[in-house]
Design a protein around this motif. Sequence first.
Motif, PDB file in Angstrom:
ATOM      1  N   LYS A 100       0.834  -1.246   0.118  1.00 51.58           N
ATOM      2  CA  LYS A 100      -0.132  -0.020   0.049  1.00 51.58           C
ATOM      3  C   LYS A 100       0.838   1.250  -0.055  1.00 51.58           C
ATOM      4  CE  LYS A 100      -4.173  -2.275   2.453  1.00 51.58           C
ATOM      5  NZ  LYS A 100      -4.769  -2.211   3.447  1.00 51.58           N
ATOM      6  N   VAL A 101       2.206   1.119   0.492  1.00 56.85           N
ATOM      7  CA  VAL A 101       2.951   2.428   0.565  1.00 56.85           C
ATOM      8  C   VAL A 101       3.931   2.548  -0.779  1.00 56.85           C
ATOM      9  CG1 VAL A 101       2.771   2.452   3.110  1.00 56.85           C
ATOM     10  CG2 VAL A 101       4.801   1.262   1.981  1.00 56.85           C
ATOM     11  N   ILE A 102       3.892   1.235  -1.711  1.00 62.28           N
ATOM     12  CA  ILE A 102       4.715   1.447  -2.870  1.00 62.28           C
ATOM     13  C   ILE A 102       3.846   1.609  -3.937  1.00 62.28           C
ATOM     14  CG2 ILE A 102       6.171  -0.149  -4.247  1.00 62.28           C
ATOM     15  CD1 ILE A 102       6.981  -1.581  -1.553  1.00 62.28           C
ATOM     16  N   PRO A 103       3.993   2.599  -4.856  1.00 56.53           N
ATOM     17  CA  PRO A 103       3.188   2.540  -6.038  1.00 56.53           C
ATOM     18  C   PRO A 103       3.275   1.500  -6.989  1.00 56.53           C
ATOM     19  CG  PRO A 103       4.959   4.620  -5.782  1.00 56.53           C
ATOM     20  CD  PRO A 103       5.189   3.711  -4.652  1.00 56.53           C
ATOM     21  N   ALA A 104       1.789   1.538  -7.233  1.00 55.81           N
ATOM     22  CA  ALA A 104       1.839   0.284  -8.242  1.00 55.81           C
ATOM     23  C   ALA A 104       2.629  -0.116  -9.433  1.00 55.81           C
ATOM     24  CB  ALA A 104       0.240  -0.039  -8.589  1.00 55.81           C
ATOM     25  N   GLY A 105       3.171   0.849 -10.042  1.00 57.74           N
ATOM     26  CA  GLY A 105       4.097   0.858 -11.297  1.00 57.74           C
ATOM     27  C   GLY A 105       5.422   0.395 -10.903  1.00 57.74           C
ATOM     28  N   LYS A 106       5.862   0.477  -9.589  1.00 55.24           N
ATOM     29  CA  LYS A 106       7.077   0.031  -9.203  1.00 55.24           C
ATOM     30  C   LYS A 106       7.306  -1.315  -8.466  1.00 55.24           C
ATOM     31  CE  LYS A 106       8.916   4.915  -8.596  1.00 55.24           C
ATOM     32  NZ  LYS A 106       9.337   5.957  -7.649  1.00 55.24           N
ATOM     33  N   GLN A 107       6.043  -1.730  -8.225  1.00 50.85           N
ATOM     34  CA  GLN A 107       5.938  -3.024  -7.360  1.00 50.85           C
ATOM     35  C   GLN A 107       6.791  -4.154  -7.689  1.00 50.85           C
ATOM     36  OE1 GLN A 107       2.032  -3.531  -6.320  1.00 50.85           O
ATOM     37  NE2 GLN A 107       1.761  -1.728  -4.995  1.00 50.85           N
ATOM     38  N   ARG A 108       6.760  -4.321  -9.209  1.00 47.85           N
ATOM     39  CA  ARG A 108       7.267  -5.564  -9.765  1.00 47.85           C
ATOM     40  C   ARG A 108       8.847  -5.535  -9.726  1.00 47.85           C
ATOM     41  NH1 ARG A 108       4.030  -9.175 -11.438  1.00 47.85           N
ATOM     42  NH2 ARG A 108       1.502  -8.486 -12.092  1.00 47.85           N
ATOM     43  N   ASP A 109       9.470  -4.237  -9.510  1.00 46.43           N
ATOM     44  CA  ASP A 109      10.997  -4.137  -9.397  1.00 46.43           C
ATOM     45  C   ASP A 109      11.367  -4.211  -8.079  1.00 46.43           C
ATOM     46  OD1 ASP A 109      11.004  -3.812 -12.365  1.00 46.43           O
ATOM     47  OD2 ASP A 109      10.309  -1.689 -12.138  1.00 46.43           O
ATOM     48  N   VAL A 110      10.566  -4.290  -7.100  1.00 48.63           N
ATOM     49  CA  VAL A 110      11.010  -4.183  -5.909  1.00 48.63           C
ATOM     50  C   VAL A 110      11.454  -5.551  -5.522  1.00 48.63           C
ATOM     51  CG1 VAL A 110      10.227  -3.876  -3.130  1.00 48.63           C
ATOM     52  CG2 VAL A 110       9.319  -2.338  -5.025  1.00 48.63           C
ATOM     53  N   PRO A 111      12.902  -5.347  -5.006  1.00 51.08           N
ATOM     54  CA  PRO A 111      13.435  -6.912  -4.253  1.00 51.08           C
ATOM     55  C   PRO A 111      12.920  -7.090  -3.115  1.00 51.08           C
ATOM     56  CG  PRO A 111      15.060  -4.971  -4.318  1.00 51.08           C
ATOM     57  CD  PRO A 111      13.786  -4.701  -4.896  1.00 51.08           C
ATOM     58  N   VAL A 112      12.602  -8.216  -2.799  1.00 50.17           N
ATOM     59  CA  VAL A 112      12.055  -8.665  -1.565  1.00 50.17           C
ATOM     60  C   VAL A 112      12.865 -10.042  -1.193  1.00 50.17           C
ATOM     61  CG1 VAL A 112       9.986  -9.694  -0.196  1.00 50.17           C
ATOM     62  CG2 VAL A 112       9.683  -8.118  -1.981  1.00 50.17           C
ATOM     63  N   TYR A 113      13.456  -9.989   0.180  1.00 50.70           N
ATOM     64  CA  TYR A 113      14.373 -11.061   0.816  1.00 50.70           C
ATOM     65  C   TYR A 113      13.512 -11.478   1.936  1.00 50.70           C
ATOM     66  CZ  TYR A 113      17.749  -8.429  -2.124  1.00 50.70           C
ATOM     67  OH  TYR A 113      18.100  -7.662  -3.217  1.00 50.70           O
ATOM     68  N   LEU A 114      13.837 -12.648   2.541  1.00 52.32           N
ATOM     69  CA  LEU A 114      13.440 -13.165   3.678  1.00 52.32           C
ATOM     70  C   LEU A 114      14.701 -14.178   4.186  1.00 52.32           C
ATOM     71  CD1 LEU A 114      10.245 -14.736   5.031  1.00 52.32           C
ATOM     72  CD2 LEU A 114      12.698 -16.088   5.383  1.00 52.32           C
ATOM     73  N   GLY A 115      15.207 -13.500   5.405  1.00 60.51           N
ATOM     74  CA  GLY A 115      16.151 -14.043   5.973  1.00 60.51           C
ATOM     75  C   GLY A 115      16.026 -14.723   7.538  1.00 60.51           C
ATOM     76  N   ALA A 116      16.103 -16.069   7.756  1.00 59.56           N
ATOM     77  CA  ALA A 116      15.606 -16.605   8.876  1.00 59.56           C
ATOM     78  C   ALA A 116      16.855 -16.826   9.756  1.00 59.56           C
ATOM     79  CB  ALA A 116      14.805 -17.872   8.621  1.00 59.56           C
ATOM     80  N   THR A 117      16.682 -16.707  11.088  1.00 60.64           N
ATOM     81  CA  THR A 117      17.939 -16.692  12.058  1.00 60.64           C
ATOM     82  C   THR A 117      17.658 -17.845  12.858  1.00 60.64           C
ATOM     83  OG1 THR A 117      16.463 -14.998  13.685  1.00 60.64           O
ATOM     84  CG2 THR A 117      18.097 -14.330  11.815  1.00 60.64           C
ATOM     85  N   ALA A 118      18.136 -17.620  14.046  1.00 59.21           N
ATOM     86  CA  ALA A 118      18.698 -18.661  15.149  1.00 59.21           C
ATOM     87  C   ALA A 118      17.494 -19.652  15.119  1.00 59.21           C
ATOM     88  CB  ALA A 118      19.032 -18.243  16.523  1.00 59.21           C
ATOM     89  N   GLY A 119      16.058 -19.232  15.232  1.00 61.64           N
ATOM     90  CA  GLY A 119      15.152 -20.238  15.531  1.00 61.64           C
ATOM     91  C   GLY A 119      15.195 -21.382  14.371  1.00 61.64           C
TER      92      GLY A 119
END
Length: 497
Positions: A108-127
């Motif tokens: 909702k805070v990222i313009p629709a026209g830019k969303q497909r270029d947004v890098p998304v990462y998930l990092g999991a830690t000690a659990g």
Amino acid sequence: MVFANKKHFPTAIIGVLVAFSIVALVLSLVKTDDVTLPPVVKYGLVFDAGSSHTSLFVYEWDSDKENDTGVVSQTLSCDVQGQGISSYAKDPPKAGDSLRACLETALKVIPAGKQRDVPVYLGATAGMRLLREQNSSSAAQILAEAAKTIQEYPVAFKGARILTGEEEGAYGWITINYLLDSFTKYSPKAHTWVHPEAASILGALDLGGASTQISFVPEGSVRNWSETSTFTLYGYNYNIYTQSYLCYGQNEILKRLAKELIVEAAFSSRVEHPCYPKDFKETISLSSFSTSPCTNQSDPGLAFGDRDVTLEGSGNASACLAALRKLFNFSACEQIQDCTFDGVTQPPLTGQFVAFSAFYYNFKFLNLTKGQPLATVRETIKDFCTRSWEDLSSSYPDENPQRLSKYCTNANYILTLLSAYKFNESSWNNIFFQMKAGSADIGWTLGYMLNLTNMIPGEAPARRKAQLPSLWAAAIAFIILTLTLGFAALLLLLWGK
């Protein structure tokens, strides 16, 4: 074109050409910054999948400043409902589903026209590191479900993985020094980048639910410290000592302490807990110790299965400290130089440190984040631990009872851990307890994204453009002016014939 008076033709041609020349000359005097198009705002998302909970962070920056320092700002942080993703070992699809609400909030805070270029990462830690030790297939399935969910959204998913403890420590160190301009600063006076003194490079102290990390730049040569990593940032090499201790996060310490107290009490149904407030009681099942590799060591007494044990608080601060010290294997360091505990070597402490995550939250509650001396800190914690449960409950009616009952344990554990790291009365004042730098939360996530998007260059930043007329534009204008005058002269020559 037909002229009413043919003799005016040369004058008209020359007038037009001179006009073009004047326009070109004016353009050459326009500053480059005056004609530069506005920079494009870019975004990045990072999930911090911790042992007790998951958070999503949204970062943004101007595209023309990707390799500057301190220009990334935190736009949004969103806490995922429920426990950490490792808690979904028996139902992995729920791990992915738990991420949806925060993903939708972020978009909702990222313009629709830019969303497909947004890098998304998930990092999991000690659990997840602990779950992988117990059941590697469950850990892999949870990551797969998380990835599957994220890929359903219009973003550029870059992967979900489990970080090593050393990576978690190093990325936290990068985040702190990046946000606080410790790597490089731009000097307006010199119109160039300057490298701060080595003393301004900060160390990092991180305390999570299942592990804790210490990271800093040792003084002098790094010798043969096995835990040292090398980073090249802004043209400078940094040899970072970073050590992670699995099973030394505050949640795992609480479990380990409870288990040791029960074992020492010969598995009695009622066990005194010196770190809990007087008159506070907590009932736990012996089977709960089997859920973590940190407490799942074979012990004959734990074979009683689901039998319950009641822990009864006694509010004894000195006994609490003594019980916590038993969780550290200090005897393994007796014959080893520069050793902390469990046989782990560490260079002598140097410089200032930022202590964040659970270090900050526990001391913030106790109002101990204002640079008080160690003696004051110890006295404050001791006084808090002697207060009864009735007193604490009435004094802090809005505090979660589960957290309130654990502050004495956590605070004394922090004292014990920092002492094990070799902090003492004189070096204690080099620790700054904080959770934010500017608008951004301190943690490993920003350093992780900066590293993966190559936003911290290995080479030193180039000298910034001075606010002067464009040499290229001036050269082009000169060429146009020369050609114009030459063409005008040729026309006059031809006309005269």
